[in-house]
Design an enzyme around this catalytic site. Sequence first.
Site, PDB file in Angstrom:
ATOM      1  N   TYR A   1      35.033   7.893 -97.984  1.00  0.00           N
ATOM      2  CA  TYR A   1      36.252   8.018 -98.894  1.00  0.00           C
ATOM      3  C   TYR A   1      36.831   7.235 -99.803  1.00  0.00           C
ATOM      4  CZ  TYR A   1      37.280  12.668 -96.277  1.00  0.00           C
ATOM      5  OH  TYR A   1      37.052  13.837 -95.854  1.00  0.00           O
TER       6      TYR A   1
ATOM      7  N   LYS B   1      25.940   8.139 -86.319  1.00  0.00           N
ATOM      8  CA  LYS B   1      24.782   8.562 -86.842  1.00  0.00           C
ATOM      9  C   LYS B   1      23.663   7.425 -86.987  1.00  0.00           C
ATOM     10  CE  LYS B   1      22.004  11.938 -87.626  1.00  0.00           C
ATOM     11  NZ  LYS B   1      21.418  12.930 -86.542  1.00  0.00           N
TER      12      LYS B   1
ATOM     13  N   ASP C   1      25.948  14.836 -84.672  1.00  0.00           N
ATOM     14  CA  ASP C   1      25.177  16.328 -84.416  1.00  0.00           C
ATOM     15  C   ASP C   1      25.293  16.818 -83.048  1.00  0.00           C
ATOM     16  OD1 ASP C   1      23.601  14.351 -83.889  1.00  0.00           O
ATOM     17  OD2 ASP C   1      21.761  15.244 -84.812  1.00  0.00           O
TER      18      ASP C   1
ATOM     19  N   ASP D   1      36.756  13.926 -90.157  1.00  0.00           N
ATOM     20  CA  ASP D   1      37.271  15.294 -91.002  1.00  0.00           C
ATOM     21  C   ASP D   1      36.986  16.576 -90.361  1.00  0.00           C
ATOM     22  OD1 ASP D   1      38.679  16.729 -92.895  1.00  0.00           O
ATOM     23  OD2 ASP D   1      36.540  16.610 -94.254  1.00  0.00           O
TER      24      ASP D   1
ATOM     25  N   ASP E   1      38.339  19.799 -87.679  1.00  0.00           N
ATOM     26  CA  ASP E   1      38.663  21.357 -87.843  1.00  0.00           C
ATOM     27  C   ASP E   1      37.606  22.001 -86.578  1.00  0.00           C
ATOM     28  OD1 ASP E   1      39.702  20.402 -90.473  1.00  0.00           O
ATOM     29  OD2 ASP E   1      38.592  22.116 -91.422  1.00  0.00           O
TER      30      ASP E   1
HETATM   31  C1  IPM Z   1      42.052  16.625 -94.499  1.00  0.00           C
HETATM   32  C2  IPM Z   1      41.460  17.200 -95.850  1.00  0.00           C
HETATM   33  C3  IPM Z   1      41.346  16.082 -96.811  1.00  0.00           C
HETATM   34  C4  IPM Z   1      40.440  15.055 -96.056  1.00  0.00           C
HETATM   35  C5  IPM Z   1      41.124  16.627 -98.170  1.00  0.00           C
HETATM   36  C6  IPM Z   1      42.180  17.454 -98.685  1.00  0.00           C
HETATM   37  C7  IPM Z   1      40.898  15.346 -99.089  1.00  0.00           C
HETATM   38  O1  IPM Z   1      40.409  17.980 -95.562  1.00  0.00           O
HETATM   39  O2  IPM Z   1      43.282  16.167 -94.334  1.00  0.00           O
HETATM   40  O3  IPM Z   1      41.237  16.623 -93.421  1.00  0.00           O
HETATM   41  O4  IPM Z   1      39.342  15.373 -96.385  1.00  0.00           O
HETATM   42  O5  IPM Z   1      40.785  14.167 -95.516  1.00  0.00           O
HETATM   43 MN    MN Z   2      39.958  18.305 -93.523  1.00  0.00          MN
END
Ligand code: IPM
Ligand code: MN
Length: 356
Positions: A141, A192, A224, A248, A252
């Site tokens: 990032y 990884k 993975d 990230d 999710d």
């Molecule tokens: C998160 C989001 C952000 C990230 C994006 C919007 C830049 O996906 O907060 O998880 O990748 O960190």
């Molecule tokens: Mn995210």
Amino acid sequence: MSAPASHRLAVIAGDGIGPEVVQEALKVLDAVEQVYRPGIVVERLPYGADHYLATGVTLPPDEMRRLGSDVDAILVGALGDPRVPGNEHARDILLGMRFQLDLYVNERPARLFDERLTPLKGKTTRDIDLVVFRENTEGLYVSVGGTFKQGTPDEIAIAEELNTRKGVERIVRHAFEWARANGKTRVTMADKANAIAAHGLWRRVFDAVGREYGDIERDTRYIDAMAMDLVRTPESFQVIVTGNLFGDIISDLASMLVGGLGMAPSANRHPGRVTMFEPVHGSAPPLAGKDVANPMAAILTLSMLLETIGAREAAAAVDGAVRAAVAANVGTPDIGGTHGTRAVGDWIARRVATRE
Ligand code: IPM
Ligand code: MN
Ligand code: NAD
């Protein structure tokens, strides 16, 4: 007479469903103030896509400095708007706060409140209770790299992944400290290193720091395989620590084990400094303005905020009210409910206000 103001909260509701879920979190905060009086003073800031498109300003540098020194907490809804396809305002504001305020810990819990919310067959609320600690200031990032010959057939795009010993050590140490403070017995690190030799740094630091925590088991996975095991055996994870991009993605995935992004709160921390709170989800443009977005992630984020400022009873009440709403089937369609965003917020706020 109201209690003296003691905590300054800056709110950036942002884009898409951001303002809708923040409105419900602030509704619940009003109820919290009536009952528990933590003394939180809210200041709303206008930054987001509308403000950027109207003024060309994302987040002024003075404002960033002020957020770093003059407020106690920041609550963000979400940033991201199809009218800003390059996402530059979100990078400046969201990633800007993470990087410039050096909020190196991204804490993302995933707790299953009700078996009905998980898509995993046979898993119970005891099986899914984990927290992802995502490194928040380095990795892929950092915008080190660039493009060359853009728009031509010979185009090159390079993004370097930055890992520093200091950066890896502080997030790994934070994960072990949190595990110890919260009675957890295992920390799992994902990298990884089998394909990316630089990830050997993560392995070495995890081993060295982890040895200082003899009471906590050290577990390592390749990212993975971890993705697979999160689905196969979520009960084997208590505390996960990993880099920025893997964190990230995996957060999710973890959210989906407990009902989806509408249920996932987070905090961006640097102990001793201002903390930035936000749901894990984004601005979900297709849902905006329809009263269907799940406000629970934002409300659980408020609970993390209350806990952080020491309002423990209020934090537990908010958490309990969300659990009660789930149990009573008061939810938005993403978790199988039939209620709207505002109705869910109303129910949870009433529950908090009446101290049930
Ligand atoms: C998160 C989001 C952000 C990230 C994006 C919007 C830049 O996906 O907060 O998880 O990748 O960190
Ligand atoms: Mn995210
Ligand atoms: P998203 O999280 O906005 O939405 C993905 C899907 O998840 C939605 O279509 C919806 O089905 C579901 N969802 C998410 N939040 C929900 C909620 N509260 N209630 C019900 N369902 C919900 O991810 P995306 O579509 O990839 O991104 C949309 C925009 O948001 C992009 O601009 C992205 O960069 C941005 N984004 C911002 C943040 C942030 O501000 N922290 C985080 C992630 C994405």
